[in-house]
Design a protein around this motif. Structure first.
Motif, PDB file in Angstrom:
ATOM      1  N   PRO A   1       0.813  -1.229   0.000  1.00 25.21           N
ATOM      2  CA  PRO A   1       0.000   0.000   0.000  1.00 25.21           C
ATOM      3  C   PRO A   1       0.840   1.271   0.000  1.00 25.21           C
ATOM      4  O   PRO A   1       0.419   2.299  -0.538  1.00 25.21           O
ATOM      5  CB  PRO A   1      -0.811  -0.127   1.297  1.00 25.21           C
ATOM      6  CG  PRO A   1      -0.823  -1.581   1.609  1.00 25.21           C
ATOM      7  CD  PRO A   1       0.483  -2.123   1.124  1.00 25.21           C
ATOM      8  N   GLY A   2       2.052   1.223   0.570  1.00 26.11           N
ATOM      9  CA  GLY A   2       2.881   2.421   0.657  1.00 26.11           C
ATOM     10  C   GLY A   2       3.788   2.642  -0.537  1.00 26.11           C
ATOM     11  O   GLY A   2       4.615   3.560  -0.522  1.00 26.11           O
ATOM     12  N   ALA A   3       3.665   1.840  -1.555  1.00 26.35           N
ATOM     13  CA  ALA A   3       4.550   1.958  -2.712  1.00 26.35           C
ATOM     14  C   ALA A   3       4.264   3.236  -3.498  1.00 26.35           C
ATOM     15  O   ALA A   3       3.150   3.758  -3.492  1.00 26.35           O
ATOM     16  CB  ALA A   3       4.385   0.752  -3.620  1.00 26.35           C
ATOM     17  N   ILE A   4       5.297   3.734  -4.165  1.00 30.12           N
ATOM     18  CA  ILE A   4       5.157   4.921  -5.004  1.00 30.12           C
ATOM     19  C   ILE A   4       4.576   4.502  -6.350  1.00 30.12           C
ATOM     20  O   ILE A   4       5.190   3.726  -7.083  1.00 30.12           O
ATOM     21  CB  ILE A   4       6.512   5.612  -5.202  1.00 30.12           C
ATOM     22  CG1 ILE A   4       7.075   6.059  -3.848  1.00 30.12           C
ATOM     23  CG2 ILE A   4       6.372   6.815  -6.141  1.00 30.12           C
ATOM     24  CD1 ILE A   4       8.476   6.605  -3.923  1.00 30.12           C
ATOM     25  N   VAL A   5       3.413   5.007  -6.658  1.00 31.03           N
ATOM     26  CA  VAL A   5       2.741   4.621  -7.895  1.00 31.03           C
ATOM     27  C   VAL A   5       3.186   5.493  -9.057  1.00 31.03           C
ATOM     28  O   VAL A   5       3.521   5.003 -10.138  1.00 31.03           O
ATOM     29  CB  VAL A   5       1.206   4.682  -7.717  1.00 31.03           C
ATOM     30  CG1 VAL A   5       0.518   4.389  -9.049  1.00 31.03           C
ATOM     31  CG2 VAL A   5       0.757   3.710  -6.647  1.00 31.03           C
ATOM     32  N   LYS A   6       3.235   6.795  -8.836  1.00 31.38           N
ATOM     33  CA  LYS A   6       3.577   7.727  -9.912  1.00 31.38           C
ATOM     34  C   LYS A   6       5.044   7.575 -10.287  1.00 31.38           C
ATOM     35  O   LYS A   6       5.921   7.549  -9.424  1.00 31.38           O
ATOM     36  CB  LYS A   6       3.305   9.153  -9.461  1.00 31.38           C
ATOM     37  CG  LYS A   6       3.541  10.186 -10.551  1.00 31.38           C
ATOM     38  CD  LYS A   6       3.211  11.584 -10.055  1.00 31.38           C
ATOM     39  CE  LYS A   6       3.479  12.612 -11.150  1.00 31.38           C
ATOM     40  NZ  LYS A   6       3.162  13.992 -10.689  1.00 31.38           N
ATOM     41  N   PRO A   7       5.356   7.487 -11.578  1.00 31.43           N
ATOM     42  CA  PRO A   7       6.759   7.392 -11.984  1.00 31.43           C
ATOM     43  C   PRO A   7       7.540   8.643 -11.588  1.00 31.43           C
ATOM     44  O   PRO A   7       6.994   9.754 -11.547  1.00 31.43           O
ATOM     45  CB  PRO A   7       6.680   7.277 -13.512  1.00 31.43           C
ATOM     46  CG  PRO A   7       5.296   6.828 -13.792  1.00 31.43           C
ATOM     47  CD  PRO A   7       4.445   7.408 -12.720  1.00 31.43           C
ATOM     48  N   HIS A   8       8.816   8.448 -11.300  1.00 30.04           N
ATOM     49  CA  HIS A   8       9.716   9.575 -11.046  1.00 30.04           C
ATOM     50  C   HIS A   8      10.582   9.750 -12.282  1.00 30.04           C
ATOM     51  O   HIS A   8      11.391   8.882 -12.624  1.00 30.04           O
ATOM     52  CB  HIS A   8      10.600   9.306  -9.828  1.00 30.04           C
ATOM     53  CG  HIS A   8      11.714  10.298  -9.682  1.00 30.04           C
ATOM     54  ND1 HIS A   8      11.505  11.578  -9.226  1.00 30.04           N
ATOM     55  CD2 HIS A   8      13.039  10.197  -9.961  1.00 30.04           C
ATOM     56  CE1 HIS A   8      12.657  12.231  -9.216  1.00 30.04           C
ATOM     57  NE2 HIS A   8      13.604  11.414  -9.661  1.00 30.04           N
ATOM     58  N   CYS A   9      10.423  10.860 -12.981  1.00 30.49           N
ATOM     59  CA  CYS A   9      11.160  11.116 -14.209  1.00 30.49           C
ATOM     60  C   CYS A   9      11.819  12.483 -14.107  1.00 30.49           C
ATOM     61  O   CYS A   9      11.138  13.491 -13.878  1.00 30.49           O
ATOM     62  CB  CYS A   9      10.238  11.077 -15.420  1.00 30.49           C
ATOM     63  SG  CYS A   9       9.368   9.504 -15.617  1.00 30.49           S
ATOM     64  N   SER A  10      13.148  12.517 -14.266  1.00 30.32           N
ATOM     65  CA  SER A  10      13.891  13.755 -14.176  1.00 30.32           C
ATOM     66  C   SER A  10      14.886  13.846 -15.334  1.00 30.32           C
ATOM     67  O   SER A  10      15.743  12.965 -15.494  1.00 30.32           O
ATOM     68  CB  SER A  10      14.636  13.823 -12.838  1.00 30.32           C
ATOM     69  OG  SER A  10      15.464  14.964 -12.760  1.00 30.32           O
ATOM     70  N   ASN A  11      14.739  14.897 -16.162  1.00 26.13           N
ATOM     71  CA  ASN A  11      15.652  15.136 -17.287  1.00 26.13           C
ATOM     72  C   ASN A  11      15.698  13.961 -18.259  1.00 26.13           C
ATOM     73  O   ASN A  11      16.751  13.674 -18.839  1.00 26.13           O
ATOM     74  CB  ASN A  11      17.056  15.456 -16.780  1.00 26.13           C
ATOM     75  CG  ASN A  11      17.091  16.692 -15.904  1.00 26.13           C
ATOM     76  OD1 ASN A  11      16.554  17.731 -16.278  1.00 26.13           O
ATOM     77  ND2 ASN A  11      17.708  16.568 -14.739  1.00 26.13           N
TER      78      ASN A  11
END
Length: 423
Positions: A394-404
């Motif tokens: 339940p605590g997982a990060i769903v939204k992708p992390h995208c940088s540059n």
């Protein structure tokens, strides 16, 4: 007189069918195995004095069998089934060998325990060096590195972890060899890397099994560096680090039908450490899996800050993940766990990377594309096909992390949504 000689030869030949004659013929065959030319000559290590019983150490017998096999085109060093052989760190030099020497392990090879190694200057247990005309490492047997005596019970067991890591040997090291095949064998409990390939050309690894616990430190399954034209396929790998690790100087690397459970997945890097230059190109990882709660990543590219060079033309396709920590990762700020974050003006450039048909579950993060902000960041990234990644916690990060991260999303209705990830 001629009739007498002919009759005598006939009588001698018939002796081969008697008990005495059979022994005579077998002795002649053994002599032939010990050095006469023949395309399929077999050199059993037990014929050279190996005992295959504890506490005997059979290193000298193995070297003698290798020396004999090297004199024959297609010579085979046979480690027979039904025995466990203990050998000390050993180097099998192939520079003066005839073509196509084989090292066939049908029995078991056992490393000495850490306390029995004594002073040493090698970073390997078994090394094959300079077999430029074909080398085969094969068989249905096993190679046990007894890594448990080398791994720390906890990080506090060794104050200097880098020194501890450097002191641990790899189980099988293949260097400066061409036309290498490794097949069938099982490699277990390596102190460090299980199979390390360096400076080679034309390598095929197939139907091998690697088995170490998920918490065994730095125990890459198959580690490839400065090597070109590699095929790794139809194998099962369980380890405490990257199941397949691809390092600088690698080109034309294809990994397929490999099952990683557990492990840190399929990784390129880390590259560019201490400002070094790196070159990796034409890597294809397809039709493979990464599974298990101890698996840290699915597919990953990792580079240190301050490096230079490139990673280009990479495809991860038809990869199924299950319960991995992070499913898709590019990390251009890679550092050891205890290292401080620094900002550098250069980076290993990453371009032409495709992610296609990546599905399954993850524990902490779905997609992490953490790219450097300079001109050597991530370019021409393509995400296409079926992308379906769902959290198990339940605590997982769903939204992708995208940088540059620059590129294109061509996937239809991906999970998680990737709008704004690439630009």
């Amino acid at each position: 007189m001629k009739k007498f000689i002919a009759s005598f030869v006939l009588v001698i030949s018939s002796l081969c069918f008697t008990h005495f004659g059979s022994q005579l013929c077998h002795a002649e065959e053994a002599e032939s195995r010990r050095g006469k030319a023949g395309a399929n000559s077999v050199f059993n290590v037990m014929d050279f004095g190996a005992r295959g019983s504890s506490p005997a150490v059979d290193t000298k017998a193995f070297l003698a069998a290798w020396g004999a096999a090297c004199k024959v085109n297609g010579g085979v060093v046979l480690v027979p089934s039904g025995h466990t052989f203990t050998i000390l760190p050993v180097e099998f030099v192939g520079s003066n060998c005839q073509p196509n020497v084989a090292f066939q392990v049908d029995g078991s090879l056992s490393s000495p325990s850490r306390s029995d190694w004594g002073p040493r200057s090698t970073d390997y247990w078994i090394c094959f060096n300079g077999s430029a005309k074909g080398l085969s490492i094969r068989g249905a047997g096993s190679v046990d590195g007894k890594g448990r005596t080398w791994w720390p019970a906890s990080p506090s067991d060794d104050v200097n972890q880098e020194l501890m890591q450097g002191n641990r040997p790899h189980v099988i090291l293949v260097v400066y060899s061409n036309n290498v095949t490794i097949s069938g064998i099982t490699v277990t409990n390596s102190p460090r890397m299980h199979i390390f390939i360096y400076g080679c050309h034309q390598v095929e690894v197939s139907n091998v099994k690697v088995s170490s616990p998920g918490n065994s430190p730095n125990t890459d399954g198959i580690h490839v560096s400065n090597t070109q034209h590699v095929r790794i396929h139809h194998s099962n790998i369980s380890c405490g680090d990257d199941c397949v690790s691809i390092q600088t100087g690698c080109d034309d690397i294809r990994v397929y039908n490999v099952h990683c459970n557990p492990g840190h997945g399929y990784s390129i890097g880390g590259l560019g450490e201490r400002g070094s230059a790196a070159e990796v190109s034409n890597v294809f990882v397809t039709d493979s899996t990464v599974m298990g709660a101890d698996s840290l990543n699915g597919v990953r590219i990792k580079t240190w800050q301050g490096g230079s060079g490139y990673v280009r033309n990479v495809t991860f396709s038809n990869i199924q993940v299950s319960q991995v920590g992070r499913a898709i990762v590019i990390d251009q700020y890679y550092r050891e766990e205890t290292g401080a974050v620094k900002t550098e003006n250069s980076a290993v450039g990453i371009s032409g990377v495709t992610y296609e048909n990546i599905t399954g579950t993850y524990r902490s993060a779905s997609i992490v594309l953490d790219c450097s902000g300079d001109n050597q960041g991530c370019r021409d990234i393509t995400i296409r096909g079926v992308i379906s990644l769902r959290p198990t916690d339940p605590g997982a990060i769903v939204k992708p992390h995208c940088s540059n991260a620059h590129g294109h999303v061509l996937a239809r209705n991906p999970t998680p949504p990737l709008a704004g990830c690439l630009w």
